[in-house]
Design a protein around this motif. Sequence first.
Motif, short mmCIF file in Angstrom:
data_model
loop_
_atom_site.label_atom_id
_atom_site.label_comp_id
_atom_site.label_asym_id
_atom_site.label_seq_id
_atom_site.Cartn_x
_atom_site.Cartn_y
_atom_site.Cartn_z
N ILE A 94 0.84 -1.20 0.00
CA ILE A 94 0.00 0.00 0.00
C ILE A 94 0.88 1.25 0.00
CG2 ILE A 94 -1.63 1.35 1.38
CD1 ILE A 94 -3.09 -0.87 0.14
N SER A 95 1.97 1.21 0.76
CA SER A 95 2.87 2.35 0.83
C SER A 95 3.45 2.67 -0.55
CB SER A 95 4.00 2.06 1.82
OG SER A 95 5.00 3.05 1.77
N TYR A 96 3.77 1.64 -1.32
CA TYR A 96 4.33 1.84 -2.66
C TYR A 96 3.31 2.47 -3.62
CZ TYR A 96 8.84 -0.58 -2.13
OH TYR A 96 10.12 -0.92 -1.78
N VAL A 97 2.08 2.03 -3.54
CA VAL A 97 1.10 2.46 -4.55
C VAL A 97 0.34 3.71 -4.15
CG1 VAL A 97 0.78 0.11 -5.40
CG2 VAL A 97 -0.76 0.98 -3.65
N PHE A 98 0.34 4.05 -2.84
CA PHE A 98 -0.42 5.22 -2.40
C PHE A 98 0.35 6.48 -2.80
CE2 PHE A 98 -2.51 8.32 0.17
CZ PHE A 98 -3.77 7.82 0.45
N PRO A 99 -0.21 7.30 -3.68
CA PRO A 99 0.54 8.45 -4.20
C PRO A 99 0.54 9.62 -3.21
CG PRO A 99 -1.66 8.45 -5.13
CD PRO A 99 -1.56 7.21 -4.27
N TRP A 100 1.46 10.56 -3.43
CA TRP A 100 1.40 11.79 -2.63
C TRP A 100 0.10 12.52 -2.98
CZ3 TRP A 100 2.64 14.03 1.52
CH2 TRP A 100 2.44 15.40 1.67
N ILE A 160 -7.51 8.93 -7.46
CA ILE A 160 -6.70 7.72 -7.17
C ILE A 160 -6.57 7.52 -5.67
CG2 ILE A 160 -4.44 6.64 -7.44
CD1 ILE A 160 -4.15 8.19 -10.08
N TRP A 161 -6.06 8.56 -4.97
CA TRP A 161 -5.80 8.34 -3.55
C TRP A 161 -7.07 8.19 -2.73
CZ3 TRP A 161 -7.57 12.15 -0.31
CH2 TRP A 161 -7.62 13.47 -0.77
N MET A 162 -8.18 8.78 -3.20
CA MET A 162 -9.44 8.60 -2.48
C MET A 162 -9.91 7.14 -2.55
SD MET A 162 -10.78 11.12 -0.79
CE MET A 162 -12.55 10.86 -0.77
N ARG A 163 -9.62 6.44 -3.66
CA ARG A 163 -9.99 5.02 -3.77
C ARG A 163 -9.12 4.16 -2.86
NH1 ARG A 163 -11.00 2.22 -9.33
NH2 ARG A 163 -12.21 0.89 -7.94
N TYR A 164 -7.84 4.54 -2.73
CA TYR A 164 -6.91 3.76 -1.91
C TYR A 164 -7.05 4.08 -0.42
CZ TYR A 164 -4.40 2.69 -6.27
OH TYR A 164 -4.06 2.27 -7.52
N LYS A 201 -8.95 16.87 2.61
CA LYS A 201 -10.38 16.59 2.83
C LYS A 201 -10.98 17.53 3.88
CE LYS A 201 -9.96 12.34 4.00
NZ LYS A 201 -10.52 11.14 4.63
N GLY A 202 -10.12 18.34 4.52
CA GLY A 202 -10.62 19.26 5.54
C GLY A 202 -10.85 18.61 6.89
#
Length: 1057
Positions: free
Chosen positions: A692-698, A706-710, A752-753
């Motif tokens: 997960i660390s590898y695929v989760f983008p900044w 993308i990151w909201m799905r992960y 996301k606030g």
Amino acid sequence: MAHPLRTHEDYQIGIICALATEMAAMVAMLDEAHPKLPRLAGDDNEYTLGKIGVHNIVIACLPAGLMGNGPAAIVANSMQRSFPIKFGLMVGVGGGVWSKRDDVRLGDIVVSQPTGAHGGVVQWDFGKVGQGGEFRRTGSLNKPPPILLNALQELRTFDITDGVDIQECLSIMVQNKPRIGRTYRYHGADRDQLFAATYEHEGDETCEQCDLESILQRLPRDNPSPKIHYGNIASGNEVMKHGVTRDRIANDLGVICFEMEAAGLMDNFRCIVIRGICDYADSHKNKIWQPYAAATAAAFARVLLRFIDEQEVIKMSPTPKPPKPLRVLPFGRNKDFVGRHSHLDRLIKILHTEDTEEDCQRVALVGLGGVGKTQIALECAFRLQKLILNLSVFWVRASDPISFGSAYRDIGQRLKIPGIEDDKADVKRLVQTRLSQETTGKWLMIMDNADDFEIFYHRNNNSSVSGRLSEYFPSSELGAILFTTRDREAATNYAGSNVIDTNEMNNEESRDLLRRNLQNKRLMDDDSSATKLLELLVNFPLAIMQAAAYMNAKSSSIAEYLRIYQGSNDNIIELLSKDFKDTRRYPGMKNPVATTWLISFEQIQKRDALAADYMVFISCIKEQDIPRDLLTPASEIEKTEALGTLKAFGFIKERISRDSYDMHPLVHKAMQNWLKIKDDWGFWNQQSLIKISYVFPWPEHENRAIWMRYLPHAQYIITSLDLELIRTMETNEVKEHLCRLLHNLAWSSFLKGQYVEAEGISRQGLQLLEMVLPKDHRNTLANMNNLAQALCLQGKLTEAEAIHQETLQLQKTVLGEDHPNTLSSMNNLATSIYKQGKYAEAEAIHRQTLQLQKTVLGEDHPNTFSSMNNLVTSLYKQGKYAEAEAIHRQTLQLQKTVLGEDHLDTLKSMNNLAVSLNDQGKHAEAEVMHRQTLQLRKTVLGEDHPGTLKGMNNLAISLNGQGKYAEAEGLWQQTLQLQEKVLGKDHLDTLRSMNNLVECLDRQGKYKEAEVISQNADRNSRSEHHLIRTSRQTKRKEKQTTKIYPAGVEALGHNNV
């Protein structure tokens, strides 16, 4: 003289009615009524016995509320078991088909007589859909027996020469039962209305609101007496009530009447069908004519019996009775079986209603272990045996070759197959051969737990069993096989397209199952606890029974069980692992939910390594909405096959809307338990973290999708990790990946606030980093920056400033004064100072930062834009409007060009420019810009994001400044409600909106409403908001105007990456 004692053997003519209205008319036609006889075992029918002419008659009616071919067949089969029936009559009402050739009117009689290619009754809804979607009717129904056809011919001849007097029989009916005459009467030709086939009914039950112009004009009859019509009758499982469809089917099949029971009788109950016409099988049908139509049908039945010679009946052989059917089942009928109506209806349709006896029918139930497949199959066996006369049922436990062979031996012994006891006999072949012979009769074989596909369709070299077990499946046109399996691939091989998915129960069924299995039924009075428990158990039958067994054993309430279940993940696993006794499951079978799928897990491991890898990985992340691209990379065909394996076992389901999957929640828990049993949970948890660390983008605005799905999967894995264990690990790989992921998650919370969440994640990451890395490491400094920003955005300004100061000093030392991260920290420090009202000090730091950024990063860098924007905010607060507005407009134009109009930084700059216009009294221009900004923010951020809420507050200020108080008040009320929900009642932005709403209400003279809100604000205020509170209270006492607070000018914070 006393009646002679009669027995069941004395009644050889049976009459079946579908409705009480019909049976009452038939009973009223009896010349004599006879006493009831004792009911025989296994017969649920209620009978009326009597005599018409010289014939003893037995009359039965379908159970209340049941209609159609199936219930009719059950009643007829039971009647034939109890009485030596030689032939029967089906007597009742039906829908007529009028044509110029067949002038069928209400009250007329239609009798089933073989016509054309049909034997008097044709099942109009029975067949198959062929190529092009064309429906093709299959099979045919038997004709009435010769004795009835001969009597019918004689009656028709008499009718031509002398005339059949139906009215005389109707008079006998009234004479026998005077009360019946009030309702069973002719309603007059004026109430016999036939509408055009294309005209649909309007209004309620009557046709008073229907268009009279749509009534077809027919020649009046000279005589109101009912006419008798002979021909084919259409029978189906659905009520025909559509004129166009009626005419199409009538023309196609040559039928003159529609009804719902006859098709269930013709093949096993030798009879003729008599129908009184009560409607025209269209949407205008109602029950007004039913009693009279039932009476005319009963009258014809009475007349027909006069033309049947008693001696002919005596000479007639009764329906031949094949050998008594066998029932080889491992369990008795489950008295607590509930629901599953759609599954049973479809099974019965495939195995009985649609069975043309042209092939050996096959059907498979597929679903997770514990979902109830075995119980559905068992209930189906009992229902079919009651529905189909002389049906034998055989049960095979097909989980392994030994159980399969043992079951076949038991079947062979019950069938008394010669040579079955021979030690050298091929038992399976003997049984297969016997059941494949039509002389064996009708049978249903249930292959239960046929989960291991390979023992049926692949040779296993390690097994002593030679050949494939599928070779021993019997095949007969009189037989059918029902499979139950967890594996969809296997189900498809067994039954082709006849595969029925077996999923969880619905809410009503699961509640009934829980109630039936609880010893203390009063526990169900706690409705809210029962609802919550069933929701957590996802209406899964085995889990419900397991929970009930626990509560029964421990005398526990549902609420107590629920508290334990919700206590922790370990509690859930422990409860789902509790073994319990269930007499309706095989001895030695693992009953707990947590262990029932272990066999399937191991099968997947052997069959498909990639599928096993996916299964383990998914158990470590959130079980819902798992993106396909999050899974281990593989070729498209390998990935498709692996996911297909998991879908085949029912462990995951593919979402229709997008390329993602859900794992069954209980399978998810069981998989975790399996890994823990094998002591593999910690390892796979850490491997999944690394992945997960590898695929989760900044996290950025541009890659939000993308990151909201992960995000849910990253959050899940963080909460499931043993952090203490990770802290004590000697190597840093896992720790570094954890820190990286925490850093990314914290920033995603900013975007996301969700600032409180961001603070929590940042503190957690900082604690871990300080154990792994030195304090001046760039990752540690980045997390310190995140924490300070989270504090700042929550109004915890003093603490935020202190952390920013510490971060900045460390970065200057480690990175240098002109490093981008150092410049970002300078900007963030200035922002926290600005928010404390120290505008001149903030301006000085912003100017210094801006000059360095232009040199280091360039004038069109996003961070340079941010510093320009933040400098502007400091200038505005000091009243330097001309300089501020010039820089602001220049910055905004550059941001639109470089970043785009919907970029978050661009939106913040638009907001800030609009705020400055408000401060200068340019409210109309500010309103236009605020509306544009707000619409973009709703689209980009969402309606409840803190940034969107700030935009709503600022738009309301513009409206308020123009005297649009009502609109401003409504917008502030909406903003305040959302801010209290999202930010909390004591957040600075919330208090500002409350202050602004109070001022707006004051201006409208709504002083009481304003005072209530003001008092709420005072209670909610923290110490750092003291200045706002005091100012408002003082000014209200002095009757001064309360200051409006923008939400306001937004600083563009920088993140250290």
